[in-house]
Enzyme design. Structure first.
Site, short mmCIF file in Angstrom:
data_model
loop_
_atom_site.label_atom_id
_atom_site.label_comp_id
_atom_site.label_asym_id
_atom_site.label_seq_id
_atom_site.Cartn_x
_atom_site.Cartn_y
_atom_site.Cartn_z
N ASN A 149 5.34 -14.80 52.56
CA ASN A 149 6.08 -14.97 51.47
C ASN A 149 7.43 -15.22 51.69
O ASN A 149 8.18 -15.53 50.85
CB ASN A 149 6.33 -13.61 50.02
CG ASN A 149 5.21 -13.52 49.67
OD1 ASN A 149 4.29 -14.55 48.55
ND2 ASN A 149 5.00 -12.59 48.57
N ASP A 186 -1.77 -9.11 45.12
CA ASP A 186 -1.07 -10.34 46.01
C ASP A 186 -0.71 -9.53 47.40
O ASP A 186 -1.00 -10.06 48.44
CB ASP A 186 0.78 -11.12 45.78
CG ASP A 186 -0.30 -11.92 44.33
OD1 ASP A 186 -1.14 -12.41 44.54
OD2 ASP A 186 0.90 -12.54 44.08
#
Length: 269
Positions: free
Chosen positions: A125, A48
């Site tokens: 995020n 990620d």
């Protein structure tokens, strides 16, 4: 017919670099064009964190570029292809029309006390705010109305897709990425007879704006995903759901709740 253009971002370890080279060769054998400047698809090889890096590298062309992830470490929330599936992925990219899935992003605007140009970021995020020294003291405003005065270690504002990251570690809710919202979570707030915060994560819809205003100190460490930047003389930090969205190329189902279960609950059986 215009040929599809692609770029590949690698984590940098030997395994990821080898996969990058192999995929690049295969895709060019299918007459796709390698173009790091204006790719239609960006393939992230790593985890990620690698995809976050790719997102920020291509954040100026989010309406033109879609992302797909190959994970070479632990299962990721953005990387859904395994190294032993790269031949299948290459054929899918070369031969199949792909579905585009859009996720909401975080819009961050930092303004300064003595003027100067404001600074804007996009976050995939989350963004966090911490003081340089000691306790963070911030007035929290929602829709330009005072909500609370926060005292504690820091604050975290996350997207739905980022709600499974640092936000979850802070006790925040996991939000499905189809919901256009942002979430505010506290880091070790001070709550006693004198000082009081709501003590619970807040989920704000896309038409609400969250603003943090310093009370005494004006210098802060601000993170945007994997980036850490020190900002001085801050007047306010504004958060809201961004107009832009991140686009993911889907060649097969990638159910969000299954990813949550696999990451946090499943024992691999």
């Amino acid at each position: 017919m215009r040929k599809l253009k692609f770029a590949i971002t690698s984590k940098g370890d030997p395994t990821s670099n080898a996969l990058k080279q192999k995929m690049s060769t295969y895709l060019q054998d299918f007459e796709l064009v390698y173009d790091e400047e204006q790719p239609d698809i960006v393939i992230s090889v790593g985890g990620d964190g690698t995809l976050l890096y790719a997102f920020h590298r291509y954040s100026s062309r989010l309406d033109k570029t879609a992302f797909v992830g190959v994970h070479t470490g632990h299962l990721g929330f953005y990387a859904d292809w395994l190294p032993n599936e790269i031949e299948k992925l290459v054929i899918a990219i070369a031969k199949m029309p792909y579905q585009v899935i859009e996720y909401p992003l975080l819009d961050i605007i930092i303004r300064y006390r003595h003027g100067g140009k404001e600074t804007r970021y996009l976050g995939l995020n989350e963004s966090t705010v911490k003081s340089l020294v000691g306790t963070l003291v911030m007035d929290v405003e929602i829709r330009d109305e005072h909500f609370e005065r926060f005292r504690g270690d820091g604050l975290c504002v996350s997207t739905p897709s980022g709600s499974t990251a640092y936000n979850k570690a802070l006790g925040g809710a996991i939000i499905h990425p189809s919901i256009h919202a942002i979430q505010l979570a506290e880091m070790a707030s001070i709550n006693n007879r004198v000082f009081r915060t709501v003590g619970s994560p807040l989920i704000l819809p896309e038409h609400h704006t969250l603003t943090l205003k310093p009370v005494k100190a004006y210098d802060f460490h601000v993170t945007i995903d994997h980036l850490t930047v020190m900002h001085r003389d801050v007047k306010s930090i504004q958060y809201r759901v961004a107009k832009e969205k991140v686009r993911f190329a889907r060649f097969r189902p990638f159910p969000f709740w299954k990813r949550v279960s696999d990451s946090f609950i499943s024992d691999g059986k």
